[in-house]
Design a protein around this motif. Structure first.
Motif, short mmCIF file in Angstrom:
data_model
loop_
_atom_site.label_atom_id
_atom_site.label_comp_id
_atom_site.label_asym_id
_atom_site.label_seq_id
_atom_site.Cartn_x
_atom_site.Cartn_y
_atom_site.Cartn_z
N PHE A 53 0.82 -1.21 0.00
CA PHE A 53 0.00 0.00 0.00
C PHE A 53 0.85 1.26 0.00
O PHE A 53 0.43 2.31 -0.50
N LEU A 54 2.05 1.18 0.55
CA LEU A 54 2.93 2.34 0.61
C LEU A 54 3.62 2.60 -0.73
O LEU A 54 3.72 3.76 -1.17
N LEU A 55 4.10 1.53 -1.40
CA LEU A 55 4.98 1.70 -2.55
C LEU A 55 4.32 1.44 -3.90
O LEU A 55 4.63 2.12 -4.88
N VAL A 56 3.42 0.46 -3.99
CA VAL A 56 2.85 0.10 -5.29
C VAL A 56 2.02 1.24 -5.89
O VAL A 56 2.15 1.53 -7.08
N ALA A 113 1.56 9.38 3.05
CA ALA A 113 1.32 8.08 3.69
C ALA A 113 2.19 7.91 4.94
O ALA A 113 1.73 7.38 5.95
N LEU A 114 3.43 8.38 4.86
CA LEU A 114 4.31 8.29 6.03
C LEU A 114 3.84 9.22 7.15
O LEU A 114 3.93 8.88 8.33
N LEU A 115 3.35 10.39 6.79
CA LEU A 115 2.84 11.30 7.82
C LEU A 115 1.60 10.73 8.49
O LEU A 115 1.39 10.91 9.70
N GLY A 116 0.76 10.05 7.71
CA GLY A 116 -0.41 9.39 8.30
C GLY A 116 -0.01 8.23 9.21
O GLY A 116 -0.60 8.03 10.27
N GLY A 117 0.96 7.46 8.77
CA GLY A 117 1.52 6.40 9.60
C GLY A 117 0.84 5.05 9.51
O GLY A 117 1.38 4.06 10.03
N ASN A 118 -0.32 4.95 8.86
CA ASN A 118 -1.06 3.69 8.85
C ASN A 118 -0.30 2.57 8.14
O ASN A 118 -0.20 1.44 8.63
N TYR A 119 0.22 2.86 6.93
CA TYR A 119 0.90 1.85 6.15
C TYR A 119 2.21 1.41 6.83
O TYR A 119 2.51 0.22 6.93
N TYR A 120 2.96 2.39 7.30
CA TYR A 120 4.24 2.09 7.95
C TYR A 120 4.01 1.30 9.23
O TYR A 120 4.74 0.34 9.54
N LEU A 168 2.70 1.51 19.46
CA LEU A 168 2.12 2.03 18.23
C LEU A 168 2.46 3.51 18.03
O LEU A 168 2.74 3.95 16.91
N ARG A 169 2.45 4.27 19.11
CA ARG A 169 2.80 5.69 18.99
C ARG A 169 4.25 5.86 18.57
O ARG A 169 4.59 6.76 17.81
N THR A 170 5.12 4.99 19.09
CA THR A 170 6.53 5.05 18.72
C THR A 170 6.72 4.75 17.24
O THR A 170 7.47 5.45 16.54
N ILE A 171 6.05 3.71 16.76
CA ILE A 171 6.17 3.36 15.34
C ILE A 171 5.62 4.47 14.46
O ILE A 171 6.21 4.84 13.43
N ARG A 172 4.48 5.04 14.87
CA ARG A 172 3.90 6.13 14.10
C ARG A 172 4.81 7.35 14.10
O ARG A 172 4.92 8.06 13.09
N ALA A 173 5.47 7.60 15.21
CA ALA A 173 6.42 8.72 15.27
C ALA A 173 7.57 8.52 14.29
O ALA A 173 7.99 9.46 13.60
N HIS A 174 8.08 7.27 14.22
CA HIS A 174 9.14 6.97 13.25
C HIS A 174 8.66 7.25 11.83
O HIS A 174 9.39 7.80 11.00
N SER A 175 7.43 6.84 11.53
CA SER A 175 6.87 7.05 10.20
C SER A 175 6.78 8.54 9.88
O SER A 175 7.14 8.97 8.78
N GLN A 176 6.32 9.33 10.82
CA GLN A 176 6.17 10.76 10.57
C GLN A 176 7.51 11.46 10.43
O GLN A 176 7.66 12.39 9.63
N ILE A 177 8.49 11.00 11.17
CA ILE A 177 9.84 11.57 11.03
C ILE A 177 10.37 11.30 9.63
O ILE A 177 10.92 12.19 8.97
N LEU A 178 10.20 10.06 9.13
CA LEU A 178 10.62 9.73 7.77
C LEU A 178 9.87 10.57 6.74
O LEU A 178 10.45 11.01 5.74
N GLY A 179 8.58 10.79 6.99
CA GLY A 179 7.79 11.60 6.06
C GLY A 179 8.29 13.03 5.97
O GLY A 179 8.43 13.57 4.86
N TRP A 180 8.59 13.64 7.10
CA TRP A 180 9.10 15.01 7.06
C TRP A 180 10.50 15.09 6.45
O TRP A 180 10.82 16.05 5.74
N PHE A 181 11.33 14.08 6.71
CA PHE A 181 12.65 14.04 6.07
C PHE A 181 12.51 13.93 4.55
O PHE A 181 13.26 14.55 3.79
N LEU A 182 11.55 13.12 4.10
CA LEU A 182 11.33 12.98 2.66
C LEU A 182 10.87 14.29 2.04
O LEU A 182 11.36 14.69 0.97
#
Length: 324
Positions: A53-56, A113-120, A168-182
């Motif tokens: 869902f994230l890449l395809v 998608a990374l900012l939302g965090g669901n897929y990650y 879950l909050r930790t994983i979502r935080a990682h996803s959002q950090i990656l999103g902002w870096f992107l």
């Protein structure tokens, strides 16, 4: 698909503003898609499901952007017959710009998608990486509980177990950090590319604006003239067929002329032609007699003796013309 093509055409004409519109539309589409279609399975398929869902969809948007670009087919058509080293280098430059333009939508999809965090979140709770699992579970869940229940966490959101919610909050935080870096990487690289291209430009800002407007007008008028003359030729042929009368002569360019104006082009400050069509018309006029055209039933024309050079596209600030 036709609507997506229209959006891409608007983006190409409006430059950075148009790309912003594409990014916003992609972000809105991702939010709708995430709320309607995405349901994490909460089993061993988590990693594959979240990654798909994230890449395809991003890959599909990239390919769609390349397919719907007129520049792609202008570059590819007849490329196998032009095998010179100069043509290959120029084709690579043109392909780089095509891909850079087409990357707007897929990168927007991934960033949102990374900012939302669901897929990650779904993907990483199913990742078979014990080091990562232990890292996010440290101080929140026991090791055994983490390894056994990690993949079920997305379906237990809102449960009373505070440890699981913290994971879950930790994983979502990682996803959002990656999103902002992107997002930061995309904006920085785009700014650097525009600055480098503008610094290397042999022409002034106002002339560059004129060139861009001319290119847009020529493309629009080319579509109009092509439709009008194709209709004229079709009507001539049908009238001759049904009435059984000799066909009238219709003047159209020869195959050689079409090939010349379809070639890629590089701007030269010495000549200041703004397209292959401009170059073809001016050079044939200078050779005497105006642009050589042909009747439908006649042989090919003489055309211009010098083949056009390669185009560096004027669009979105990524133009890099080379003077001679």
């Amino acid at each position: 698909m036709e609507k997506f093509k229209t959006v891409l055409n608007v983006a190409n004409k409006q430059g950075s503003f148009g790309f912003g519109v594409v990014a916003l539309l992609t972000a809105g589409g991702e939010q709708i898609f995430s709320s309607v279609a995405f349901r994490c399975p909460c089993n061993q398929l988590n990693f594959l499901y979240g990654l798909v869902f994230l890449l395809v969809p991003a890959l599909a948007l990239l390919l769609l952007g390349i397919i719907l670009s007129k520049r792609t087919w202008k570059l590819v058509t007849g490329l196998c017959r032009r095998r010179s080293k100069k043509t290959l280098v120029s084709a690579c430059n043109a392909l780089f710009y095509i891909c850079a333009t087409a990357l707007v939508a897929p990168t927007s999809w991934i960033a949102v998608a990374l900012l939302g965090g669901n897929y990650y979140e779904c993907a990483m709770t199913g990742a078979n990486v014990s080091a990562y699992s232990l890292h996010v579970c440290q101080g929140k869940m026991s090791r055994e509980q983490c390894e056994q229940e990690m993949f079920r966490l997305p379906c237990e959101r809102g449960a009373e177990q505070s440890g699981k919610e913290e994971v879950l909050r930790t994983i979502r935080a990682h996803s959002q950090i990656l999103g902002w870096f992107l997002i930061a990487a995309i904006m920085l690289s785009n700014l650097l590319l525009i600055c480098v291209a503008r610094c290397a430009s042999p022409i002034s800002y106002q002339q560059l604006r004129f060139w861009r407007v001319y290119t847009e007008e020529e493309n629009d008028l080319m579509d109009s003239y092509t439709s009008k003359h194709a209709k004229q030729l079709a009507e001539r042929n049908l009238e001759s067929f049904f009435k059984q009368t000799p066909p009238e002569d219709v003047v159209i360019p020869s195959s050689k002329d079409w090939e010349k104006i379809s070639a890629l082009y590089r701007f030269r400050t010495k000549d200041q032609y703004y397209s292959t069509l401009h170059q073809h018309v001016e050079r044939d006029q200078e050779a005497g007699g105006g642009v050589p055209l042909n009747l439908v039933r006649s042989a090919g024309s003489t055309g211009s003796a010098e083949a056009p050079a390669v185009l560096n596209f004027v669009d979105g600030g990524l133009m890099s013309p080379q003077g001679q």
